[in-house]
Design an enzyme around this catalytic site. Structure first.
Site, mmCIF file in Angstrom:
data_model
loop_
_atom_site.group_PDB
_atom_site.id
_atom_site.type_symbol
_atom_site.label_atom_id
_atom_site.label_comp_id
_atom_site.label_asym_id
_atom_site.label_seq_id
_atom_site.Cartn_x
_atom_site.Cartn_y
_atom_site.Cartn_z
ATOM 1 N N SER A 17 88.622 -53.182 -18.298
ATOM 2 C CA SER A 17 89.646 -52.184 -17.954
ATOM 3 C C SER A 17 90.865 -52.294 -18.872
ATOM 4 C CB SER A 17 90.080 -52.326 -16.484
ATOM 5 O OG SER A 17 91.084 -53.296 -16.334
ATOM 6 N N TYR A 155 103.229 -66.222 -14.257
ATOM 7 C CA TYR A 155 102.840 -65.333 -15.365
ATOM 8 C C TYR A 155 103.651 -65.692 -16.604
ATOM 9 C CZ TYR A 155 101.792 -60.914 -17.793
ATOM 10 O OH TYR A 155 101.383 -59.970 -18.700
ATOM 11 N N LYS A 159 102.291 -67.273 -20.145
ATOM 12 C CA LYS A 159 102.438 -66.541 -21.408
ATOM 13 C C LYS A 159 103.319 -67.327 -22.384
ATOM 14 C CE LYS A 159 99.955 -62.800 -20.391
ATOM 15 N NZ LYS A 159 98.690 -62.466 -21.054
#
Ligand code: NAI
Length: 272
Positions: A17, A155, A159
């Site tokens: 996706s 998150y 990252k």
């Protein structure tokens, strides 16, 4: 551009996706041999069918990037099939939304396993082939990878770790001819906010933002291919992304407050 990607072997993780799917489709259009990797095999099989109908040389490997064994298997199957790897796009990723004081530590561990270790595992096993091909290894990161983000702590940490990894890998390979590139999209319409985990580890399901107003994944895909063609170190997208990078350099404290108030305004934000 078609000539550059023609018959190149390109693996795209998280290609069921969003940005991964758009990038796989664009690589296929440019004549690359595409390897799709994600957890949902049925979805991948549908995409294989679509791409084969358009004449692409493509196959899919069911892969959970948080599993080292799955990543090893992805690389082995690719090499058995195509005998080489020219491009690895570490794109698979998940997000979260909760404050650190409330979040189950398992959520942070999951984010690190998918976003950071998924990149490390795939890159580790693909590296000998990528180096032989003097190919490209790409990490799809985020603005949260260079500045902290409230309510997205796992998150942002994952990252940031990815940035350290990719930047170090780039410098280790200054003399080898391996191209290492970080891609930092701004907000992009996709499933990433719907599939984000909340404090107890369950899935958020609804996006708190207006997805229709965001950049489309096809624009990110174009920028990724352009970055590979130009052997760029970093691709930074959107006004918000570029503006954040400038502010982080010159006015970091102001950026703290900007992120704070921007994210506090989201519906159901965990902070005010
Ligand atoms: P998405 O949710 O549409 O796509 C993520 C893909 O990763 C999906 O195919 C999903 O199945 C796959 N994935 C998730 N966990 C996986 C696992 N354990 N193993 C294998 N595949 C897994 O989201 P989107 O936006 O396309 O995300 C792609 C990348 O872009 C992510 O790394 C995300 O952090 C990054 N990004 C996205 C932004 C956005 O606003 N959409 C902004 C900045 C970065």
């Amino acid at each position: 551009m078609k000539y550059l990607f023609k018959n190149k072997v390109a693996i795209v993780t998280g290609s069921s996706s969003g940005i991964g799917l758009a990038t796989a489709r664009l690589l296929a259009e440019k004549g690359a041999k595409v390897v799709l990797a994600a957890r949902n095999k049925e979805k991948l099989d549908e995409i294989v069918k679509e791409l084969k109908e358009n004449g692409t040389n493509v196959f899919a490997v069911k892969t959970d990037v948080s599993s080292e064994q799955d990543c090893k298997n992805l690389i082995e199957e690719t090499v058995n099939h195509y005998k080489a790897i020219d491009i690895l796009i570490n794109n698979a990723g998940i997000s979260m939304r909760a404050l650190f004081k409330d979040v189950d530590l398992g959520v942070i561990r999951t984010l690190m396993e998918v976003n950071f270790f998924g990149t490390v595992y795939c890159t580790k096993y693909a590296l000998p082939y990528l180096m032989e091909a003097k190919g490209s290894v790409i990490g799809v990161s985020s603005v949260a990878g260079f500045h902290g983000m409230p309510g997205r702590i796992g998150y942002s940490a994952s990252k940031h770790a990815m940035h350290g990894f990719m930047n170090s890998l780039r410098i280790e390979n200054l003399k080898t001819g391996l191209h290492v590139m970080l891609v930092i999209p701004g907000f992009t319409a996709s499933n990433v906010r719907k599939s984000a985990l909340v404090a107890d580890g369950s899935v958020q399901c609804e996006s708190p933002r207006k997805e229709g107003k965001m950049m489309m994944p096809e624009e990110v895909a174009k920028a990724i291919l352009k970055g590979i063609r130009r052997k760029k170190k970093k691709v930074l997208l959107t006004f918000l992304g570029k503006g954040s990078a400038i502010m982080q350099k010159w006015y970091p404290s102001y950026l703290d407050w900007l992120f704070y108030y921007h994210l506090a305004k989201e519906p159901d934000s965990p902070f005010e």
